[in-house]
Structure formats: structure tokens, C-alpha cells
Design an enzyme around this catalytic site. Structure first.
Site, short mmCIF file in Angstrom:
data_model
loop_
_atom_site.label_atom_id
_atom_site.label_comp_id
_atom_site.label_asym_id
_atom_site.label_seq_id
_atom_site.Cartn_x
_atom_site.Cartn_y
_atom_site.Cartn_z
N SER A 56 0.85 -1.20 0.00
CA SER A 56 0.00 0.00 0.00
C SER A 56 0.88 1.24 0.00
CB SER A 56 -0.96 -0.02 1.20
OG SER A 56 -1.87 1.06 1.13
N THR A 57 0.81 2.07 1.03
CA THR A 57 1.58 3.31 1.07
C THR A 57 3.07 3.03 0.95
OG1 THR A 57 -0.10 4.19 2.57
CG2 THR A 57 1.95 5.43 2.38
N HIS A 67 -2.53 -1.16 -3.46
CA HIS A 67 -3.67 -0.26 -3.29
C HIS A 67 -3.49 0.94 -4.21
CE1 HIS A 67 -4.39 -1.77 1.11
NE2 HIS A 67 -4.69 -2.68 0.20
N MET A 125 -0.14 1.17 5.14
CA MET A 125 -0.90 1.57 6.32
C MET A 125 -2.08 0.63 6.52
SD MET A 125 -2.47 5.34 7.05
CE MET A 125 -3.32 5.33 5.48
N ASP A 129 -4.49 -4.69 5.99
CA ASP A 129 -4.81 -5.53 4.86
C ASP A 129 -3.66 -6.49 4.58
OD1 ASP A 129 -6.17 -6.58 2.69
OD2 ASP A 129 -5.53 -5.00 1.31
#
Length: 345
Positions: free
Chosen positions: A171-172, A198, A286, A289
Site C-alpha cells: 500500500s503506502t 492499493h 498503512m 490488509d
């Protein structure tokens, strides 16, 4: 208190973002700038923890300003991107942008979901210009439980022989991390790699193209019903990706952990398909998930690798998996790239 500099050539956009951030506890807007040049001038005299910056601006665009900011100040930057700026946004992520968010299409009636997503991205930054990973010193369980334990590790040779597929979630900070990993892959793969990053619809197409340019192997954005071969597949934005009987399946089931695509969907379906012959990798991001997916991978006898906190942009997703005591190895990003290369080469 997180101090933010807003950079956008639209005075109305600067006002909208300032008003939104005024409602967030422990956040303050330290200033606004109308272009990249103006932003750099302000950073020379104003201490901030985060820059929220438009991609396309006159005088100096966001990408050019980002490169200077990362070299000179090393302050986290979240890019504001319109749909027409997808390719430039991917380049900004590769150049070190912390994250990006699509510009709302209607500034006078911004959707609640957009506001929530914007707030979540802001919260990934800690005061004094530090990301979450800098603040964390060790993985600590809740309720005063002992530090999570690692499961028995395997050698690269054992993993190579025991793995039929690799799944990766991020993600991030993920785009830059994934580019690092993808650049280490060999010319030919002996098994497929599936990735969930993401990212909104449309942007994943350009990200897959960028990874394909950087890799020695073929990287494609997955499509529904695609036959699984020994290549790298990136899940498209706004779809969940699952695996079933040798094919990739896409669906638009409800968001999980507030996102679509979700890593858990991929990890759980891959564990069901490959059983103990699966290696799962969870990179920077973050939230949580992928942690539940790693529990499923572990229960099927698969192997789990998490990125370490020191090399994560945000040590959220990997930490959540580690705390569930289902991770076999915690490795720095460079070693993860090497290990995946050894497994699939």
C-alpha cells in the site's frame, strides 16, 4: 501536531483543502503555495512535516518540485493527481512521493469517501517530518502480550523447491518498493507472481507499464479470466483479484479494509489454490490488509515474508501480520527482492 504545506495553482483548491484539514485534530496548515517554485521558497523558511502538492502547475510542476524537495529537505509528499496525470503520478511515486490521491471531480460537493481517504493518508505521517516507521522501535503486541515470534524460516533453495507461486501485497510506499523488487527479478520466471497494490482504477495500468519497462520479465495488468502463466500480474484498480483453477478472476465485491483491491482476497484465494506451495510477501502499507490473508496462508502450510520496519515507508500492514505470529521471516526490502528472485528464477 502535523504541519502541512498545501501546493496547488487553484486558489479554490487550496481553500478547500485548508478547510478540510482544519477539521482534523493534531493537524495544522502552515502555509499554501501556488506552484512548485513558490513551495520550495517557503520550505526554506517554514518548518513543515508534510507537503500536499498538485502534479500539474505552471512555473514549476509537482514532479520537478518533488525531486528537489526529496533531495534538499527529505519531507514526505502526497501528490494530488487528476485522471489525466496518471503517468506523471506513477513517475512521482517512483521518485519518492509518499502517496497520492485523486483530485475530487466536484470541489463544491466532495464525497465523504474521498474526505475519509484523504484523512487516512494524512494520518500516515507523524510530526517532525517523520513517517510512522521512524517512530516504531519494535513490534509490540497489544494487552502486554510477549513480542510476536517468528515461525521456522526456510533457505532460498528450500523455498524455490517448495513454491509454485508468489503473492505480494503493498500500500503506502508500495510503488517504489515494488519497482525495487521487480528490478531484481531474473530474465525468466519459473513460477507466477501476483501483486495487489492499493491504487485507484486507471493508475494501475500505467504502473504495470512502468514495472514492465523496469523489469527483465513481462509485467501485465490482470484481466478477468486470464490464463495464469509464468509472468508478473498486477491487480487492476477498483477490482479484487482471486485465483481459481489456473485462471485470474476479477470481481467488484464490497471494499475490504476500505479498499478495492484488497490484499486479503488475493492471499486467501491463492492459499486455497496452491496450499503449502505458496510464498506470500507483505510490503509497506498503512492498516492491516494482508494480515488476515497471511493467517490463511500459514494455515494451509504456506510461507510468509514481511518487510522490516526500517525499510518500510509505513510499518502498518507488515506489523499487523507479524503480530499474528504467522510470519516466517522479516527482511529488509533489498533482501526481499533477492529472495523472490531466488525463488522464482
Amino acid at each position: 501536531m502535523i504541519k502541512i504545506l498545501i501546493v496547488d495553482d487553484s486558489a479554490f483548491m487550496r481553500k478547500v483543502l485548508s478547510d478540510l484539514l482544519a477539521q482534523v485534530p493534531d493537524v495544522t496548515v502552515s502555509g499554501t503555495a501556488r506552484n512548485g517554485k513558490n513551495a520550495i521558497e517557503m520550505l526554506n523558511k517554514t518548518l513543515v512535516d508534510l507537503v500536499v502538492m498538485d502534479v500539474e502547475m505552471p512555473v514549476m510542476d509537482g514532479l520537478s518540485a518533488l525531486k528537489i524537495i526529496k533531495q534538499t529537505f527529505n519531507i514526505p509528499v502526497i501528490m494530488l493527481s487528476a485522471l489525466s496525470n496518471q503517468e506523471i503520478t506513477i513517475e512521482a511515486l517512483a521518485a519518492g512521493a509518499l502517496d497520492f490521491i485523486e483530485k475530487p471531480t466536484n470541489l463544491r460537493a466532495i464525497e465523504t469517501e474521498w474526505v475519509s481517504d484523504f484523512y487516512e493518508k494524512i494520518k500516515s505521517v507523524q510530526p517532525s517530518g517523520l513517517t510512522e516507521t521512524t517512530k516504531i522501535t519494535a513490534p509490540i503486541s497489544k494487552n502486554n502480550q510477549p513480542t510476536p515470534r517468528l515461525l521456522e524460516p526456510m533457505s532460498a533453495l528450500q523455498l524455490r523447491m517448495n513454491t509454485q507461486a508468489v503473492v505480494i501485497g503493498a500500500s503506502t510506499g508500495g510503488p517504489k518498493a515494488l519497482l525495487s523488487v521487480i528490478q531484481q527479478l531474473p530474465n525468466h520466471l519459473s513460477k507466477p507472481i501476483f501483486i495487489v497494490q492499493h491504487m485507484p482504477k486507471g493508475f494501475t495500468k500505467h504502473f504495470a507499464e512502468r514495472m514492465n519497462q523496469e523489469a527483465a520479465v513481462t509485467v501485465v495488468e490482470a484481466t478477468d479470466g486470464m490464463l495464469i502463466q509464468n509472468r508478473v500480474y498486477l491487480c487492476p484498480g477498483d477490482y479484487h483479484m482471486t485465483l481459481d483453477r489456473g485462471r485470474i478472476m476479477l470481481n467488484q465485491a464490497p471494499k475490504l479494509h476500505g479498499t478495492r483491491p484488497a490484499v486479503d482476497y488475493l492471499f486467501k484465494s491463492a492459499a486455497s489454490l496452491y496450499q503449502a506451495k505458496l510464498t506470500a510477501v507483505l510490503l509497506t502499507g498503512m492498516g492491516k490488509d494482508g494480515a488476515g490473508g497471511m493467517v490463511t496462508v500459514h494455515h494451509h502450510g504456506g510461507y510468509n515474508i514481511a518487510q522490516n520496519k526500517e525499510t518500510c515507508t509505513v510499518y502498518g500492514m507488515p506489523r499487523s501480520a507479524v503480530e499474528k505470529n504467522v510470519v516466517n521471516e522479516i527482511l529488509p526490502l533489498a533482501m526481499i527482492g533477492t529472495k523472490i528472485s531466488q525463488i522464482v528464477g
